[in-house]
Scaffold this motif. Structure first.
Motif, PDB file in Angstrom:
ATOM      1  N   TYR A   1      18.153  -7.119  26.891  1.00  0.00           N
ATOM      2  CA  TYR A   1      16.960  -7.371  27.707  1.00  0.00           C
ATOM      3  C   TYR A   1      15.690  -7.262  26.854  1.00  0.00           C
ATOM      4  O   TYR A   1      14.780  -8.092  26.948  1.00  0.00           O
ATOM      5  CB  TYR A   1      16.936  -6.379  28.889  1.00  0.00           C
TER       6      TYR A   1
ATOM      7  N   ASN B   1      13.739   1.756  30.830  1.00  0.00           N
ATOM      8  CA  ASN B   1      14.702   0.661  30.987  1.00  0.00           C
ATOM      9  C   ASN B   1      16.140   1.164  30.818  1.00  0.00           C
ATOM     10  O   ASN B   1      17.042   0.736  31.543  1.00  0.00           O
ATOM     11  CB  ASN B   1      14.388  -0.468  29.999  1.00  0.00           C
TER      12      ASN B   1
ATOM     13  N   CYS C   1      12.809 -10.185  25.877  1.00  0.00           N
ATOM     14  CA  CYS C   1      11.363  -9.988  26.053  1.00  0.00           C
ATOM     15  C   CYS C   1      10.599 -10.275  24.756  1.00  0.00           C
ATOM     16  O   CYS C   1       9.423 -10.627  24.788  1.00  0.00           O
ATOM     17  CB  CYS C   1      11.061  -8.549  26.469  1.00  0.00           C
TER      18      CYS C   1
ATOM     19  N   LYS D   1      12.211 -13.257  32.142  1.00  0.00           N
ATOM     20  CA  LYS D   1      13.077 -12.917  33.277  1.00  0.00           C
ATOM     21  C   LYS D   1      13.425 -14.146  34.104  1.00  0.00           C
ATOM     22  O   LYS D   1      14.531 -14.263  34.632  1.00  0.00           O
ATOM     23  CB  LYS D   1      12.398 -11.866  34.162  1.00  0.00           C
TER      24      LYS D   1
ATOM     25  N   ARG E   1       9.699   2.689  23.328  1.00  0.00           N
ATOM     26  CA  ARG E   1       9.348   3.190  24.672  1.00  0.00           C
ATOM     27  C   ARG E   1      10.340   2.695  25.731  1.00  0.00           C
ATOM     28  O   ARG E   1      10.009   2.473  26.890  1.00  0.00           O
ATOM     29  CB  ARG E   1       7.898   2.866  25.048  1.00  0.00           C
TER      30      ARG E   1
ATOM     31  N   PHE F   1       6.783  -3.057  38.520  1.00  0.00           N
ATOM     32  CA  PHE F   1       7.900  -3.830  37.949  1.00  0.00           C
ATOM     33  C   PHE F   1       9.017  -2.955  37.410  1.00  0.00           C
ATOM     34  O   PHE F   1      10.150  -3.392  37.284  1.00  0.00           O
ATOM     35  CB  PHE F   1       7.375  -4.750  36.842  1.00  0.00           C
TER      36      PHE F   1
ATOM     37  N   GLU G   1       9.270  -2.151  21.783  1.00  0.00           N
ATOM     38  CA  GLU G   1       9.971  -2.065  23.074  1.00  0.00           C
ATOM     39  C   GLU G   1      11.037  -0.969  23.034  1.00  0.00           C
ATOM     40  O   GLU G   1      11.216  -0.224  23.996  1.00  0.00           O
ATOM     41  CB  GLU G   1      10.652  -3.401  23.412  1.00  0.00           C
TER      42      GLU G   1
ATOM     43  N   VAL H   1       3.624  -8.980  29.928  1.00  0.00           N
ATOM     44  CA  VAL H   1       2.692  -7.987  29.417  1.00  0.00           C
ATOM     45  C   VAL H   1       2.006  -8.448  28.113  1.00  0.00           C
ATOM     46  O   VAL H   1       0.978  -7.905  27.724  1.00  0.00           O
ATOM     47  CB  VAL H   1       3.448  -6.640  29.229  1.00  0.00           C
TER      48      VAL H   1
HETATM   49  N1  GLU Z   1       9.545  -5.444  27.918  1.00  0.00           N
HETATM   50  C1  GLU Z   1       8.691  -5.009  28.931  1.00  0.00           C
HETATM   51  C2  GLU Z   1       9.327  -3.892  29.735  1.00  0.00           C
HETATM   52  O1  GLU Z   1      10.453  -4.002  30.148  1.00  0.00           O
HETATM   53  C3  GLU Z   1       8.332  -6.147  29.794  1.00  0.00           C
HETATM   54  C4  GLU Z   1       7.106  -5.814  30.451  1.00  0.00           C
HETATM   55  C5  GLU Z   1       6.481  -6.980  31.140  1.00  0.00           C
HETATM   56  O2  GLU Z   1       6.192  -8.028  30.551  1.00  0.00           O
HETATM   57  O3  GLU Z   1       6.273  -6.806  32.344  1.00  0.00           O
HETATM   58  O4  GLU Z   1       8.731  -2.893  29.965  1.00  0.00           O
END
Ligand code: GLU
Length: 321
Positions: free
Chosen positions: A189, A165, A193, A68, A161, A97, A158, A259
């Motif tokens: 996005y 998002n 990640c 990010k 789940r 978050f 990702e 994460v």
């Molecule tokens: N790809 C994860 C999400 O959006 C990132 C989570 C993280 O690192 O905080 O849930």
């Protein structure tokens, strides 16, 4: 400090952190992270380009939320500060978050929560999501001095789940902030990640921020100094999920965690610092990583708010007569 001394001190701190044996990986990544559960690495890259890595520093890990910070910097570089500020705020939330933390006008509070990161992804220029993906991967690779790639297994996890998002992106679209296809933007996005780096490469990426935007290994200017200042500001106030206040008090450097157990810290003018250990605390930060940073901040006097007297006022006790 000489390179062997940095190596010795980093190794010592790593071994101290290894003694912490608790903490779990994120549930949805458990199958992937099981094999890495006790991986542990730390790396430093100084602004003169000198790199030191210890432990599992050459194994690959997903950037996850650390991405990010980089996407925000690329958006600032490509679109300018005003346009980015029109779409994303700079306020810490104190919330999780993945909350929909929006100002009344629809702007996500900051770029380091998911809603803000999805918005930043949408600001990356390009005629299609593929263009945006390619530009980001190119910039990430320039930062890391290596051709980086997406870990497809992490990406699939990702996507499985990804509901929350996708929901965040639709909310941004409904408030008029997001004008691209929300599904495509979330796919982008999730790809960012899932980009993999080694801990050493992550330290090099951080050293570019430490060097004011110039990559210390290749000499390439990737970001303007103003872009770096803006990015480090939000990293300092919002980078460690809802434990960001304690982080500033205890460690005191701009940072971002993910994460996967990745952590990136930046000491402006001095170094990029990275660590990796997938055992997470209740905030989602790497337990051993936080310990490594806390110890190094004390040992190397890294806190950016420690007392300094840049003007060397006459008569101050630390000013030799
Ligand atoms: N790809 C994860 C999400 O959006 C990132 C989570 C993280 O690192 O905080 O849930």
């Amino acid at each position: 400090m000489t390179e062997p001394r940095v190596q010795d001190e980093l190794t010592e701190v790593l071994e101290e952190a290894r003694e912490i044996g608790w903490g779990d990986p994120a549930d949805y990544l458990r199958d992937i992270q099981r094999r890495d559960l006790d991986a542990l690495a730390a790396a430093v890259c100084r602004t003169d380009g000198e790199v030191v890595g210890v432990g599992d520093h050459d194994r690959l890990l997903a950037l996850q939320s650390v991405s990010k910070a980089f996407t925000y910097a690329v958006a600032l570089q490509e679109c300018g500060l005003d346009r980015v500020l029109d779409h994303i705020g700079v306020e810490p939330t104190g919330e999780a978050f993945n909350e929909l933390s929006q100002h009344e006008d629809g702007r996500p509070f900051n770029p380091l929560i998911n809603a803000g990161a999805i918005m930043a992804q949408a600001l990356i220029p390009g005629d299609s999501q593929q263009d945006r993906d390619a530009l980001l991967l190119d910039r990430y690779s320039a930062l890391a001095c290596a051709q980086l790639e997406v870990n497809e297994e992490v990406l699939r996890a990702e996507q499985v789940r990804g509901d929350r998002n996708f929901a965040l992106a639709h909310m941004l679209a409904s408030s008029g902030m997001l004008t691209h296809d929300p599904h495509e933007v979330v796919q982008g996005y999730l790809r960012q990640c899932s980009v993999e780096v080694t801990t050493t490469q992550l330290a090099v990426m951080g050293a570019t921020f430490a060097g004011g935007g110039r990559n210390p290994v290749t000499g390439e200017r990737i970001f303007d100094e103003r872009v770096v200042q803006q990015t480090l500001s939000v990293m300092l106030t919002c980078g460690m999920y809802d434990a960001s206040g304690r982080w500033v008090a205890q460690v005191g450097i701009p940072a971002k965690s993910g994460v996967s157990g990745a952590m990136l810290g930046v000491v402006p003018g001095a170094l990029g610092l990275a660590s990796w250990s997938p055992r997470l605390d209740g905030h989602g930060n790497s337990i051993r990583g936080v310990e490594i940073f806390r110890r190094l901040s004390d040992r190397w006097d890294l806190h950016v708010l420690r007392h300094r007297d840049p003007l060397g006022h006459p008569g101050e006790p630390n000013e030799p007569a």
